[in-house]
Structures are given as structure tokens and as C-alpha cells.
Design a protein around this motif. Sequence first.
Motif, PDB file in Angstrom:
ATOM      1  N   VAL A 150      40.582  38.207  48.700  1.00  0.00           N
ATOM      2  CA  VAL A 150      39.828  38.184  47.497  1.00  0.00           C
ATOM      3  C   VAL A 150      39.464  39.244  46.820  1.00  0.00           C
ATOM      4  N   THR A 151      40.497  39.706  45.978  1.00  0.00           N
ATOM      5  CA  THR A 151      40.708  40.943  45.096  1.00  0.00           C
ATOM      6  C   THR A 151      40.997  41.285  43.554  1.00  0.00           C
ATOM      7  N   ASP A 152      40.982  41.962  43.178  1.00  0.00           N
ATOM      8  CA  ASP A 152      41.734  41.843  41.523  1.00  0.00           C
ATOM      9  C   ASP A 152      42.598  41.629  41.316  1.00  0.00           C
ATOM     10  N   ALA A 153      43.033  41.052  39.863  1.00  0.00           N
ATOM     11  CA  ALA A 153      44.617  40.901  39.366  1.00  0.00           C
ATOM     12  C   ALA A 153      45.344  42.094  39.775  1.00  0.00           C
ATOM     13  N   ARG A 154      45.255  42.782  39.369  1.00  0.00           N
ATOM     14  CA  ARG A 154      46.534  43.826  40.125  1.00  0.00           C
ATOM     15  C   ARG A 154      46.953  43.580  40.990  1.00  0.00           C
ATOM     16  N   GLN A 155      46.606  43.708  42.208  1.00  0.00           N
ATOM     17  CA  GLN A 155      47.179  43.107  43.654  1.00  0.00           C
ATOM     18  C   GLN A 155      47.735  41.884  43.510  1.00  0.00           C
ATOM     19  N   GLN A 156      48.496  41.458  42.263  1.00  0.00           N
ATOM     20  CA  GLN A 156      49.093  39.904  42.676  1.00  0.00           C
ATOM     21  C   GLN A 156      50.320  40.744  43.036  1.00  0.00           C
ATOM     22  N   LEU A 157      51.508  41.039  42.362  1.00  0.00           N
ATOM     23  CA  LEU A 157      52.654  41.322  43.477  1.00  0.00           C
ATOM     24  C   LEU A 157      52.594  41.959  44.596  1.00  0.00           C
ATOM     25  N   HIS A 158      51.564  43.361  45.117  1.00  0.00           N
ATOM     26  CA  HIS A 158      51.700  43.108  46.052  1.00  0.00           C
ATOM     27  C   HIS A 158      51.365  42.291  47.081  1.00  0.00           C
ATOM     28  N   PHE A 159      50.610  41.305  46.790  1.00  0.00           N
ATOM     29  CA  PHE A 159      50.385  40.316  48.135  1.00  0.00           C
ATOM     30  C   PHE A 159      51.437  39.257  47.891  1.00  0.00           C
ATOM     31  N   GLN A 160      51.698  39.139  46.735  1.00  0.00           N
ATOM     32  CA  GLN A 160      53.108  37.927  46.786  1.00  0.00           C
ATOM     33  C   GLN A 160      53.699  38.191  47.465  1.00  0.00           C
ATOM     34  N   MET A 161      54.198  39.507  47.833  1.00  0.00           N
ATOM     35  CA  MET A 161      55.821  40.333  49.058  1.00  0.00           C
ATOM     36  C   MET A 161      55.095  40.691  50.493  1.00  0.00           C
TER      37      MET A 161
ATOM     38  N   PHE B 114      40.958  38.248  40.464  1.00  0.00           N
ATOM     39  CA  PHE B 114      39.487  38.338  39.511  1.00  0.00           C
ATOM     40  C   PHE B 114      40.459  39.323  37.978  1.00  0.00           C
ATOM     41  N   GLY B 115      39.460  39.064  37.135  1.00  0.00           N
ATOM     42  CA  GLY B 115      39.858  39.861  36.057  1.00  0.00           C
ATOM     43  C   GLY B 115      38.887  41.026  36.491  1.00  0.00           C
ATOM     44  N   SER B 116      39.139  41.976  35.310  1.00  0.00           N
ATOM     45  CA  SER B 116      37.334  42.856  35.393  1.00  0.00           C
ATOM     46  C   SER B 116      36.500  42.570  34.703  1.00  0.00           C
ATOM     47  N   VAL B 117      35.548  43.455  35.223  1.00  0.00           N
ATOM     48  CA  VAL B 117      34.502  43.767  34.550  1.00  0.00           C
ATOM     49  C   VAL B 117      34.351  44.635  33.257  1.00  0.00           C
ATOM     50  N   LEU B 118      33.733  44.202  31.844  1.00  0.00           N
ATOM     51  CA  LEU B 118      34.167  45.417  30.830  1.00  0.00           C
ATOM     52  C   LEU B 118      32.946  45.467  30.191  1.00  0.00           C
ATOM     53  N   GLY B 119      32.566  47.178  29.292  1.00  0.00           N
ATOM     54  CA  GLY B 119      31.604  47.446  28.850  1.00  0.00           C
ATOM     55  C   GLY B 119      31.453  47.429  27.741  1.00  0.00           C
ATOM     56  N   GLU B 120      30.743  47.193  26.606  1.00  0.00           N
ATOM     57  CA  GLU B 120      30.090  46.274  25.561  1.00  0.00           C
ATOM     58  C   GLU B 120      32.050  47.309  24.383  1.00  0.00           C
ATOM     59  N   ASN B 121      32.373  47.845  24.114  1.00  0.00           N
ATOM     60  CA  ASN B 121      33.566  48.668  23.872  1.00  0.00           C
ATOM     61  C   ASN B 121      34.598  47.811  24.718  1.00  0.00           C
ATOM     62  N   GLY B 122      35.041  46.868  25.666  1.00  0.00           N
ATOM     63  CA  GLY B 122      36.138  46.107  25.579  1.00  0.00           C
ATOM     64  C   GLY B 122      36.911  46.734  26.346  1.00  0.00           C
ATOM     65  N   LYS B 123      36.345  47.707  27.174  1.00  0.00           N
ATOM     66  CA  LYS B 123      36.847  48.725  28.039  1.00  0.00           C
ATOM     67  C   LYS B 123      36.297  48.012  29.135  1.00  0.00           C
TER      68      LYS B 123
END
Length: 609
Positions: A364-375, A396-405
Motif C-alpha cells: 500500500v503506497t502512493d501511485a508514484r511508486q507504481q513503475l518501481h513495483f511493476q518492475m 493511492f493519490g495525494s492529500v491536497l491543500g485548499e490550493n490544490g497542491k
Amino acid sequence: MKPVITILEERISAAMSAAAGRGGCIAQVRPSTDPKFGDYQVNGVMALAKGLKTNPKKLAERVVEKLDVSDICEKPEIAGPGFINLRLKSDFVAATLLQVSTHYIEEEFPGNVRVPLPRFGIDKVSNPKKIVVDFSGPNIAKEMHVGHLRSTIIGDCICRLLEFQGHKVIRQNHIGDWGLQMGMLLAISDEMKKQIFGSDVTDLQILRLPQQKLNELEKIYKQASQRFEDDPRFAEKARNYTVKLQNHEITATTQWSLLKKLTLSACNDVYEYLSVNLSDKDVRGESFYAEKLSEVVGELKKKKLATESDGAICVFPEGFKDKEGEPLPVIIQKSDGAYLYATTDLAAIRYRVGELKADEIIYVTDARQQLHFQMVFKVAEMAGWAKREMLHHVTFGSVLGENGKPLKTREGENVKLKDLLDEAVQRAKQIVEEKNPELPVDKKEQIAKAVGIGAVKYADYSNNRTSDYVFSFNKMLAMEGNTAPYMQYAYARIKSIERKAQTRQVPMETELAGVKELDLSEPAELDLVKHLIRYGEAIEAAVGDYRPNYLTAYLYELAQKFSVFYTNCPVLDAGPDKRPTRLLLCDLTARTIEHGLSNLLGIEVVGQM
């Protein structure tokens, strides 16, 4: 008891095979989006008709001829070009609810104590698996921040769901506790100890105030990182300490162990705050696999899967290329002999399958590690350490602030998870003070903690896990809409009804004990019961795709249907012929909400708000 949808799918699949004159046909049964068309809609007939090159409506008619669901449904209706609509019989719904309300299975707890717990008509799986769930993963010498929230609570929810189904779950907290970052800390350990704790302090005293001291330790870590970049002599010292640690030199390992205890003590406080089932026994970090990394590289070489490339040892899994179309490597050992995250992850897979005998592993990790785990998964498959279908990456996606970042402090730092939770509880306490100022102080604090922490968790769960979402205290603490406070209030409202029922001439337990059949003549009663008996379907859907939002959606709809029922169907003032049935619906609704929130989502319910 099987979920109704499962029974229907089995029977309709058989009817489709009989109508098509061939086996292997699979029906797709889905709850109807509009109740005027029935309770369930059957899909798959049109696709089958296309394969058979026949008229889909005529095929649907043949399927209905072969189908016997008369004990469950009214006569099936064919709609459009080949859809089949099904409407549950009232007597079947009533009988099923009575089974659900009395369905208990004894569960064994520590000390060989067996306790009957409600199963809501949901049997355990017939083929339980041993499943490793890898989640949370904080780093030594750093406080948990908002980036750890989703992995921690989604991972915990997945464990709870799988355990409820009857699987053997092994939680694994793969912490970052090895490598050069540890060497940097050890290189300034003496001055760090004096700066944080003073010169005259014992190890026991150090561990008594973990959260405050960890905050200072993280500042020291940042200083060490900067010195590593700016000071070549310090960088060399850090590398030497890393080697000392890897060689198990006693002074280095003692100091490292202290840093680890300090960090984990603070992490455990956060886990307890969140009602997350993780403890020290679940920790198996990078250091655990340190001695196994050379074996990983050696075995991959022996199997002729690893080759040297520019001095590094790499595996080139098939199907992965860079933007220029060149093969992408999984580097398992750098030219200087150092190992990488991929090496540790491969060692973990090898250990979990080979030693723990895991049937499946979930990361269970954020989506940025997708390629790493696929390989990494592909390399593990190539090496024969695990079959690809055993390995699952839940992103999973990111938790954003009110500014969308991504959510940050005003200073641009990651928001500390403990600070975030403290603020949620404080805001919830203000709401409790406004709504129920007469409550005792300890009761206010209990409710505030349940509502505040529950609001943060539920807001995360109710979003599609693969999407980013904007963190808003105002939205998540709202008493309206799909929020934890709304669900907790719905539960408290029913418990208030039940307390009043206890003061009647005939106690509630006595009335419920006499319920042998249900009168569901009111549409709101029938609608509520149909939803109650679908709890198992919601759980299966949530587990099937590891999506807690399927469960929160079910619970929210349940609370809404109960509200309609309570508005249209008097409970306490109903006659003796109606009141027992309606009290049973109140009781089972409350137990379902409590089980879903508390047992499966780890969100506390309160009997009063």
C-alpha cells in the motif's frame, strides 16, 4: 450464508450456459441504479449473444426459461435489447433478515477465550489465505507526516476486511532504518545527544518523551543531511559509520537501536491515536533484510538474470523501456557495491513467500511508486520467487491543500500527522461544546476524539483511493453529507431510540426475542431491509478492489434509508404488532453501522453526541 448477489450470479451463469449450449458463461449481476426497474440487473447476455451471433433479446428469453429464482425473486423481466431485471420477494427479504440478525460465529481471542460475534449473514471464506500486507513505512529519526496517512489507514482497513473474511493476515511495517541516512545520524550522535537531551541523561529518560524529542531529532537529521552535502570530512565520517553499522560494531548498533526505539515509540503513539493495528512485532524494516541482499544478487546472477552495466549489477525485465525505447534496468547493486531499494524489496518478497509462506502480498503506497513495483514484481516472477498474481500494488493519490497542491505548512514543510490529528480533535471539541455544553468534561473529550479522528479517516476512506483529494476540516467535520460525524450521529440517534425503548413496560430485549416473522408492509421498511441484507456485498466489493469507499458508500446509504424509515414508520409509538419488527430494524441498523465503522474502518462510535 452467501450474499444474495452471489447466489443470483451462480444461478444465472448456469442458466446462460444452458441457454447457450456451452459452459463457462458468467453472469454479471449489479444492483439496479433505479429501484423502479427492480433490485438487480443482469448484464452479460448481450455480450454472449454477440459471440453466438444471435438476437440478444431472444437469448435473454431462453435464459429466463432456464432460470429458477422463484424462491428469491418475482418473475424476471426482460428490458431493452437483453437486460434482465430482478426484484426480490418480500418474504425472502424478511426471512433473510431474520437469519442475518441471528447469525453469530464464535471467534477465538488470546487466552483461548471464544466469544460469539455477529457475522451479519456473512460466512468466512472457505479457502483462507495467508496474506502479507505491507503498509505505513515511516523512516527512522523522522516524525510521521500527512504523507503517511493514506498508507497507514488504508493498509489497516485492508487488513481488517481480510481478517473479517477469515484470512490469516500478517502486517508488515517496512520502515526505513538502514543505509547512509543512519550513518549520517550516527556521525553526529554525541553532539546530537547533548543538544537534544543534555549531557547527563540515561537511555531510559530519552525514551520517556518520544514525540517532543523526535521533533528535535528530525531537525538534527536535516542538519546532518546538509553537512553531508557541504562538508567532505563529515561525509566521509558518515560513510565510515554506515560501514560500522553494517559490520555490527557494538557502539554503532547500540546508538542505532536507541534512535529506532525513539522513533517507533512516537509512531506507536500515532497508531494508537488512529486506532490502527500496528505494533513493534509488525516492524520488519530495511535492516532486517540487510544480510540477505548479497544472496539476492548472487541468486539473480546464478540464474543469469542479472548482468553488469556501467559497473552496476542490473536486471532488465522484459517490457520496460525508457522514452528513447531503451530497456529500463532494475539496479540491484551500484558500482560502489551499495544496494538499493529494489534489492531490499526483492529480498522482502523472497522472504515473505519462502519463509512466511505468504499466498499473497499487498503493498500500500502512493501511485508514484507504481513503475518501481511493476518492475520489482516482474523480476521476482522471473526469479521464480513469486507468481505475478500473488503480488498486488494498492496505490493511492495525494492529500491536497485548499490550493490544490500537496498539503504543506506555511513554511513549505510536510504537515506532521500528529499535529493534523490534534487539530481535528480540537475542532471537534468546539462543535461538541456548542451542541452539548452540559456534558461532563471527560465525555466531551471522548466524543471529540472519536469525531475528530473519525472525521479525518472517514474523509480519506470515502474518496476513491486512486484520486487526489482536498483536505478540508470544514467538510469532514460537517454534520450533513457523507461524513463521519453524520454517520456517528446516525448511530447515536438509534441508540437513543433503544434507550427509550428500554424504559417501556415491555423491555426491548423481550420484544426482540419474540420476533419470529417480519411485517414489511411499509415501503420504507422493505427498502431498509433490502439494504441491510446487502452488507456482505459491500464488504466483498471493498475487498475485491481494495477500495474502502465502497463500504463508506454503503454505510451512508444505510443511514439515509434508516432516516426515511424512521420518518415514515413510528417505532416507539407503533402498535404491538408493528413495534417488534421496527425495533429489530433499529437494532440491526445500529449494529451494522457500528461494525462497519468500528470493526472494519477503525472509527469509534459513540452512544451520545
